[in-house]
Write a protein that holds these residues in place. Structure first.
Motif, short mmCIF file in Angstrom:
data_model
loop_
_atom_site.label_atom_id
_atom_site.label_comp_id
_atom_site.label_asym_id
_atom_site.label_seq_id
_atom_site.Cartn_x
_atom_site.Cartn_y
_atom_site.Cartn_z
N TYR A 158 0.85 -1.21 0.00
CA TYR A 158 0.00 0.00 0.00
C TYR A 158 0.87 1.25 0.00
O TYR A 158 0.66 2.19 -0.78
CB TYR A 158 -0.92 -0.03 1.21
CG TYR A 158 -1.57 1.29 1.57
CD1 TYR A 158 -2.42 1.95 0.68
CD2 TYR A 158 -1.34 1.86 2.82
CE1 TYR A 158 -3.02 3.15 1.02
CE2 TYR A 158 -1.93 3.07 3.17
CZ TYR A 158 -2.76 3.71 2.26
OH TYR A 158 -3.35 4.91 2.61
N ASP A 188 2.46 1.70 -3.37
CA ASP A 188 1.48 2.14 -4.37
C ASP A 188 1.15 3.62 -4.22
O ASP A 188 0.93 4.33 -5.20
CB ASP A 188 0.21 1.30 -4.28
CG ASP A 188 0.42 -0.13 -4.74
OD1 ASP A 188 1.49 -0.42 -5.30
OD2 ASP A 188 -0.49 -0.96 -4.50
N SER A 216 0.43 4.78 -8.06
CA SER A 216 -0.40 3.78 -8.73
C SER A 216 -1.70 3.54 -7.97
O SER A 216 -2.62 2.89 -8.48
CB SER A 216 0.37 2.47 -8.88
OG SER A 216 0.63 1.89 -7.62
N PHE A 217 -1.78 4.07 -6.77
CA PHE A 217 -3.02 4.05 -5.99
C PHE A 217 -3.36 5.47 -5.55
O PHE A 217 -2.49 6.17 -5.03
CB PHE A 217 -2.91 3.18 -4.74
CG PHE A 217 -4.15 3.26 -3.86
CD1 PHE A 217 -5.29 2.56 -4.19
CD2 PHE A 217 -4.17 4.10 -2.74
CE1 PHE A 217 -6.44 2.66 -3.40
CE2 PHE A 217 -5.31 4.21 -1.96
CZ PHE A 217 -6.44 3.49 -2.29
N PRO A 218 -4.60 5.91 -5.75
CA PRO A 218 -5.68 5.19 -6.44
C PRO A 218 -5.56 5.28 -7.96
O PRO A 218 -5.01 6.26 -8.47
CB PRO A 218 -6.94 5.93 -5.94
CG PRO A 218 -6.45 7.31 -5.65
CD PRO A 218 -5.06 7.17 -5.15
N SER A 219 -6.07 4.28 -8.63
CA SER A 219 -6.10 4.26 -10.09
C SER A 219 -7.33 4.99 -10.60
O SER A 219 -8.17 5.43 -9.82
CB SER A 219 -6.10 2.81 -10.59
OG SER A 219 -7.34 2.19 -10.22
N LYS A 220 -7.45 5.12 -11.92
CA LYS A 220 -8.64 5.75 -12.49
C LYS A 220 -9.91 5.00 -12.09
O LYS A 220 -10.96 5.60 -11.88
CB LYS A 220 -8.51 5.79 -14.02
CG LYS A 220 -7.51 6.80 -14.55
CD LYS A 220 -7.97 8.23 -14.24
CE LYS A 220 -7.01 9.26 -14.81
NZ LYS A 220 -7.44 10.66 -14.49
N GLU A 221 -9.81 3.68 -12.00
CA GLU A 221 -10.97 2.86 -11.63
C GLU A 221 -11.38 3.10 -10.17
O GLU A 221 -12.51 2.77 -9.78
CB GLU A 221 -10.67 1.38 -11.85
CG GLU A 221 -10.55 0.96 -13.30
CD GLU A 221 -9.21 1.38 -13.91
OE1 GLU A 221 -8.28 1.74 -13.15
OE2 GLU A 221 -9.10 1.37 -15.16
N GLU A 222 -10.49 3.65 -9.38
CA GLU A 222 -10.76 3.89 -7.97
C GLU A 222 -11.07 5.35 -7.65
O GLU A 222 -11.09 5.77 -6.52
CB GLU A 222 -9.58 3.39 -7.12
CG GLU A 222 -9.43 1.87 -7.18
CD GLU A 222 -8.04 1.38 -6.84
OE1 GLU A 222 -7.93 0.23 -6.37
OE2 GLU A 222 -7.07 2.13 -7.07
N GLU A 223 -11.31 6.11 -8.71
CA GLU A 223 -11.69 7.52 -8.57
C GLU A 223 -13.19 7.69 -8.75
O GLU A 223 -13.85 6.87 -9.39
CB GLU A 223 -10.97 8.39 -9.61
CG GLU A 223 -9.48 8.48 -9.45
CD GLU A 223 -8.87 9.35 -10.53
OE1 GLU A 223 -9.62 9.88 -11.38
OE2 GLU A 223 -7.62 9.46 -10.56
N TYR A 224 -13.75 8.77 -8.20
CA TYR A 224 -15.14 9.14 -8.47
C TYR A 224 -15.20 10.02 -9.70
O TYR A 224 -14.26 10.74 -10.01
CB TYR A 224 -15.74 9.87 -7.28
CG TYR A 224 -16.00 8.96 -6.08
CD1 TYR A 224 -17.04 8.05 -6.11
CD2 TYR A 224 -15.17 9.02 -4.97
CE1 TYR A 224 -17.27 7.21 -5.03
CE2 TYR A 224 -15.40 8.18 -3.89
CZ TYR A 224 -16.46 7.28 -3.91
OH TYR A 224 -16.68 6.45 -2.85
#
Length: 269
Positions: free
Chosen positions: A253, A256, A261-269
């Motif tokens: 963590y 990342d 690399s965290f958060p990724s685009k998929e983990e954004e609002y």
């Protein structure tokens, strides 16, 4: 493949007693809703142990646990596992007299959904157990190596090494059973002595550091899952390298976060 037992059903005192000589019982500690929820459909019963102050508060023994702490953690466990058979340790100093014991056990019953309380002591505490069970409090006994006696005993000592101690342990078990305990925890006792204790009473005997000759076993969850790695008692089997797995995950963590690399685009609002 499911890891949950297909035959799991909520335990009752009647079922626990009937398990004697027919089914090995599994007990595990829990102190919060998160872990009790994980254990609820697997373990036969859950113990809210005063060991919490050693495992999670960094104390050297269990003596600092308070009644208020035990009630708080019991409520958390019962919230996470509302159908589980939950046993609460009566902490040190809360059952010195039978009147005090009943008053504090009633508080546990009234303020939580605990199914029973656990009391350390043999013949010397039989009158306490009798007073509780005579007033509708279900009691689990605890004999052998008793953590609440650690200072008066001068440390954690394996029991049953002499004929006199073996005979006393058997007397303790019989006294606790006669006082109304429906189950007895036997800790830190030579296995051949634990076997004799198990055979001399009609209620289930749950061992910890007492060999596989008892009617069941109990372990502290942070010991068996490898989260507490400062010390490993001889009787503990680690079923998970929990501490290292957590450290590896948190390290990943951190990496990342640092490399974005965290958060990724998929983990954004």
């Amino acid at each position: 493949m499911s890891i949950i037992k297909n035959d799991f059903e909520k335990m009752t005192i009647t079922k626990i007693k009937k398990s004697k000589n027919s089914k090995k019982l599994t007990m595990i500690t829990a102190y919060d809703a998160l872990f009790s929820n994980l254990f609820k459909d697997i373990a036969d019963f859950i113990l809210v142990g005063d060991s919490l102050n050693m495992s999670f508060a960094g104390k050297n023994d269990t003596l600092s646990a308070t009644l208020e702490q035990m009630i708080y953690h019991t409520n958390a466990v019962c919230t996470g596992a509302p159908q589980a058979f939950v046993i609460t340790d009566m902490p040190f100093g809360t059952y010195n007299t039978k009147e005090q014991a009943l008053e504090n056990a009633i508080k546990i019953y009234q303020q939580t959904n605990a199914s029973a309380v656990k009391v350390e002591g043999g013949e010397d505490k039989a009158h306490i157990v009798k007073h509780l069970t005579s007033n509708s409090i279900a009691v689990v006994g605890h004999i052998g190596l008793m953590p609440q006696y650690v200072r008066s005993e001068g440390g954690y000592k394996v029991r049953g090494k002499t004929k006199e101690d073996e005979e006393q342990l058997i007397k303790d078990a019989i006294a606790i059973e006669n006082a109304g305990a429906f189950c007895i925890v036997v800790e830190g006792v030579l296995s051949n002595v634990a076997q004799k204790i198990t055979k001399c009473v009609d209620v289930p005997v749950i061992g910890i550091g007492a060999g596989n000759v008892t009617d069941g076993q109990v372990l502290v969850w942070s010991d068996m899952l490898g989260f507490f790695d400062e010390f490993k008692p001889k009787f503990v089997r680690r079923y998970l390298d929990g501490a290292n797995l957590v450290k590896q995950a948190v390290n990943q963590y951190r990496n990342d976060v640092q490399n974005a690399s965290f958060p990724s685009k998929e983990e954004e609002y």
